[in-house]
Design an enzyme around this catalytic site. Structure first.
Site, PDB file in Angstrom:
ATOM      1  N   ASP A 194      27.030   9.630   7.937  1.00  0.00           N
ATOM      2  CA  ASP A 194      26.441   8.411   7.779  1.00  0.00           C
ATOM      3  C   ASP A 194      26.380   7.511   8.878  1.00  0.00           C
ATOM      4  O   ASP A 194      27.350   7.649   9.665  1.00  0.00           O
ATOM      5  CB  ASP A 194      27.213   7.727   6.494  1.00  0.00           C
ATOM      6  N   ASN A 252      23.197   6.770  10.755  1.00  0.00           N
ATOM      7  CA  ASN A 252      22.163   7.100  11.774  1.00  0.00           C
ATOM      8  C   ASN A 252      21.349   6.138  11.915  1.00  0.00           C
ATOM      9  O   ASN A 252      20.919   5.586  13.100  1.00  0.00           O
ATOM     10  CB  ASN A 252      21.452   8.449  11.386  1.00  0.00           C
ATOM     11  N   ARG A 272      21.759   2.676  11.118  1.00  0.00           N
ATOM     12  CA  ARG A 272      22.640   1.601  11.889  1.00  0.00           C
ATOM     13  C   ARG A 272      22.479   1.801  13.320  1.00  0.00           C
ATOM     14  O   ARG A 272      22.298   0.832  14.106  1.00  0.00           O
ATOM     15  CB  ARG A 272      23.797   1.190  11.157  1.00  0.00           C
ATOM     16  N   ARG A 291      14.609   4.727  13.133  1.00  0.00           N
ATOM     17  CA  ARG A 291      15.545   5.360  12.440  1.00  0.00           C
ATOM     18  C   ARG A 291      15.616   7.006  12.450  1.00  0.00           C
ATOM     19  O   ARG A 291      16.510   7.457  12.583  1.00  0.00           O
ATOM     20  CB  ARG A 291      15.375   5.073  10.778  1.00  0.00           C
ATOM     21  N   HIS A 338      18.531  10.063  13.513  1.00  0.00           N
ATOM     22  CA  HIS A 338      18.728  11.303  12.929  1.00  0.00           C
ATOM     23  C   HIS A 338      18.878  12.309  14.036  1.00  0.00           C
ATOM     24  O   HIS A 338      19.534  13.061  14.079  1.00  0.00           O
ATOM     25  CB  HIS A 338      17.854  11.341  11.772  1.00  0.00           C
ATOM     26  N   SER A 356      20.676  13.940   0.726  1.00  0.00           N
ATOM     27  CA  SER A 356      20.850  13.863  -0.799  1.00  0.00           C
ATOM     28  C   SER A 356      19.955  13.866  -1.611  1.00  0.00           C
ATOM     29  O   SER A 356      18.435  13.751  -1.349  1.00  0.00           O
ATOM     30  CB  SER A 356      21.717  12.759  -1.126  1.00  0.00           C
ATOM     31  N   ARG A 410      13.492   7.647   0.354  1.00  0.00           N
ATOM     32  CA  ARG A 410      13.251   6.809   1.606  1.00  0.00           C
ATOM     33  C   ARG A 410      11.843   6.883   1.974  1.00  0.00           C
ATOM     34  O   ARG A 410      11.069   7.809   1.581  1.00  0.00           O
ATOM     35  CB  ARG A 410      14.140   7.429   2.878  1.00  0.00           C
ATOM     36  N   LEU A 453      33.875  30.596  11.174  1.00  0.00           N
ATOM     37  CA  LEU A 453      33.829  29.659  10.001  1.00  0.00           C
ATOM     38  C   LEU A 453      32.688  29.814   9.543  1.00  0.00           C
ATOM     39  O   LEU A 453      31.479  29.922  10.028  1.00  0.00           O
ATOM     40  CB  LEU A 453      34.155  28.331  10.913  1.00  0.00           C
ATOM     41  N   LEU A 457      31.447   8.087  -2.288  1.00  0.00           N
ATOM     42  CA  LEU A 457      31.286   9.502  -1.816  1.00  0.00           C
ATOM     43  C   LEU A 457      29.767   9.560  -2.191  1.00  0.00           C
ATOM     44  O   LEU A 457      29.280  10.705  -2.014  1.00  0.00           O
ATOM     45  CB  LEU A 457      32.030  10.242  -3.051  1.00  0.00           C
ATOM     46  N   GLU A 460      41.805  14.722   0.380  1.00  0.00           N
ATOM     47  CA  GLU A 460      42.202  13.639   0.936  1.00  0.00           C
ATOM     48  C   GLU A 460      40.938  12.950   1.562  1.00  0.00           C
ATOM     49  O   GLU A 460      40.148  13.674   1.842  1.00  0.00           O
ATOM     50  CB  GLU A 460      43.090  13.893   2.180  1.00  0.00           C
TER      51      GLU A 460
HETATM   52  C1  IPE Z   1      24.801   9.825   1.868  1.00  0.00           C
HETATM   53  O1  IPE Z   1      24.386   8.640   2.497  1.00  0.00           O
HETATM   54  C2  IPE Z   1      23.914  11.064   1.939  1.00  0.00           C
HETATM   55  C3  IPE Z   1      23.876  11.671   3.176  1.00  0.00           C
HETATM   56  C4  IPE Z   1      24.790  11.428   4.472  1.00  0.00           C
HETATM   57  C5  IPE Z   1      23.049  12.743   3.585  1.00  0.00           C
HETATM   58  P1  IPE Z   1      23.309   7.520   2.109  1.00  0.00           P
HETATM   59  O2  IPE Z   1      23.284   6.745   3.566  1.00  0.00           O
HETATM   60  O3  IPE Z   1      22.166   8.245   1.661  1.00  0.00           O
HETATM   61  O4  IPE Z   1      24.194   7.076   0.738  1.00  0.00           O
HETATM   62  P2  IPE Z   1      24.314   5.494   0.486  1.00  0.00           P
HETATM   63  O5  IPE Z   1      23.009   5.038   0.146  1.00  0.00           O
HETATM   64  O6  IPE Z   1      24.932   4.522   1.392  1.00  0.00           O
HETATM   65  O7  IPE Z   1      25.079   5.425  -0.785  1.00  0.00           O
HETATM   66  C1  IPE Z   2      22.616   9.268   7.152  1.00  0.00           C
HETATM   67  O1  IPE Z   2      22.361   8.131   7.964  1.00  0.00           O
HETATM   68  C2  IPE Z   2      21.797  10.195   7.271  1.00  0.00           C
HETATM   69  C3  IPE Z   2      21.090  10.790   6.164  1.00  0.00           C
HETATM   70  C4  IPE Z   2      21.332  10.168   4.911  1.00  0.00           C
HETATM   71  C5  IPE Z   2      19.961  11.480   6.185  1.00  0.00           C
HETATM   72  P1  IPE Z   2      21.956   7.248   7.187  1.00  0.00           P
HETATM   73  O2  IPE Z   2      20.316   7.203   7.679  1.00  0.00           O
HETATM   74  O3  IPE Z   2      22.059   6.859   5.959  1.00  0.00           O
HETATM   75  O4  IPE Z   2      22.037   5.846   8.219  1.00  0.00           O
HETATM   76  P2  IPE Z   2      22.406   4.186   7.716  1.00  0.00           P
HETATM   77  O5  IPE Z   2      23.523   4.347   6.559  1.00  0.00           O
HETATM   78  O6  IPE Z   2      21.153   3.961   7.362  1.00  0.00           O
HETATM   79  O7  IPE Z   2      22.915   3.539   8.882  1.00  0.00           O
HETATM   80 MG    MG Z   3      23.525   5.584   5.144  1.00  0.00          MG
END
Ligand code: IPE
Ligand code: IPE
Ligand code: MG
Length: 237
Positions: A16, A18, A20, A29, A33, A61, A67, A127, A191, A203
């Protein structure tokens, strides 16, 4: 000599931050990624070096379809490009790609790229890299319940024989042990619908680092943190 370090068999990462990371740099954005590919390589190297056997990465997800379309399209392109570009190196390293999630929602092209990556890396013994794509835990559990209910309705399975094992075997993760350690980058402490059943005794660790900045050293730190944890599984020591 120090006590031998406890190594988790299965590490799962919620990649998580990317978006920001990109915003902080005045970028789009999707550039965040794209910058998230190198840390995947770093995590793989560190996992292999430490003897971790399963690495699960939450990449997309079921909720992420909501999005903006250009971002979703960019992610689909990135998945295709990455699995093609990375496959030779993964084969060399003995990494076997597997997937969890409902891939029927992906375009035919994406499904083909994913299937090819699985075929070409099959048998890699170092792995398993498990990509969670169009994955969410509630969706996985709902699909598992439908499969179990169908067997019960067909008279193949008596309802009173449905056990935790039956459920575990109906999940996408049937072939893998539960994660020992779940890491979520970017400082968010949730989560987000990831491995809810499987995380029962995992954990959890929530470092501040944004995913594009994640390095091998961060992975090593996660393992150090894990080694300090006292896992009791509800028992008394
Ligand atoms: C969770 O991150 C999904 C992935 C990292 C693929 P999100 O950025 O989508 O989750 P929320 O919206 O912050 O809960
Ligand atoms: C996680 O980064 C990647 C995916 C969910 C695909 P985000 O895109 O959720 O990045 P933030 O949370 O907006 O910074
Ligand atoms: Mg995110």
């Amino acid at each position: 000599m120090s006590e031998q370090k406890r190594i988790p068999q299965h590490v799962a990462i919620i990649m998580d931050g990317n978006g920001r990371w990109a915003r902080q740099r005045g970028k789009e954005r999707y550039e965040g990624h794209a910058a998230g590919v190198e840390p995947v390589r770093a995590a793989l190297r560190a996992a292999a070096r430490n003897g971790v056997k399963y690495l699960t990465l939450y990449a997309f997800s079921t909720e992420n379809w909501g999005r903006p379309e250009p971002e979703v399209d960019a992610l689909m392109e990135l998945f295709c490009r990455s699995v093609v570009n990375e496959t030779p190196e993964l084969v060399r390293q003995g990494v076997e790609i597997r997937m969890i999630g409902d891939r029927s929602r992906f375009s035919e092209k994406v499904q083909r790229y994913l299937a090819e990556a699985e075929e070409r890396t099959a048998g890699g013994a170092t792995l398993k890299l498990i990509l969670a794509l169009n994955y969410s835990s509630r969706d996985e559990i709902a699909r598992a319940v439908r499969r179990i209910a169908a067997r019960a309705a067909a008279g193949e399975l008596a309802p009173e024989r449905i056990s935790e094992t039956t459920i575990g075997e109906a999940l996408d993760t049937a072939d893998y042990p539960d994660p020992d350690l779940i890491v979520r980058t970017s400082g968010e402490c949730r989560l987000s619908n990831f491995l809810l059943w499987q995380a029962s005794y995992a954990e959890l660790w929530f470092p501040e680092v944004l995913w594009p900045d994640f390095t091998e050293a961060d992975f090593d730190r996660a393992l150090e943190e894990y080694a300090r944890r006292d896992r009791r599984f509800g028992l008394v020591k």
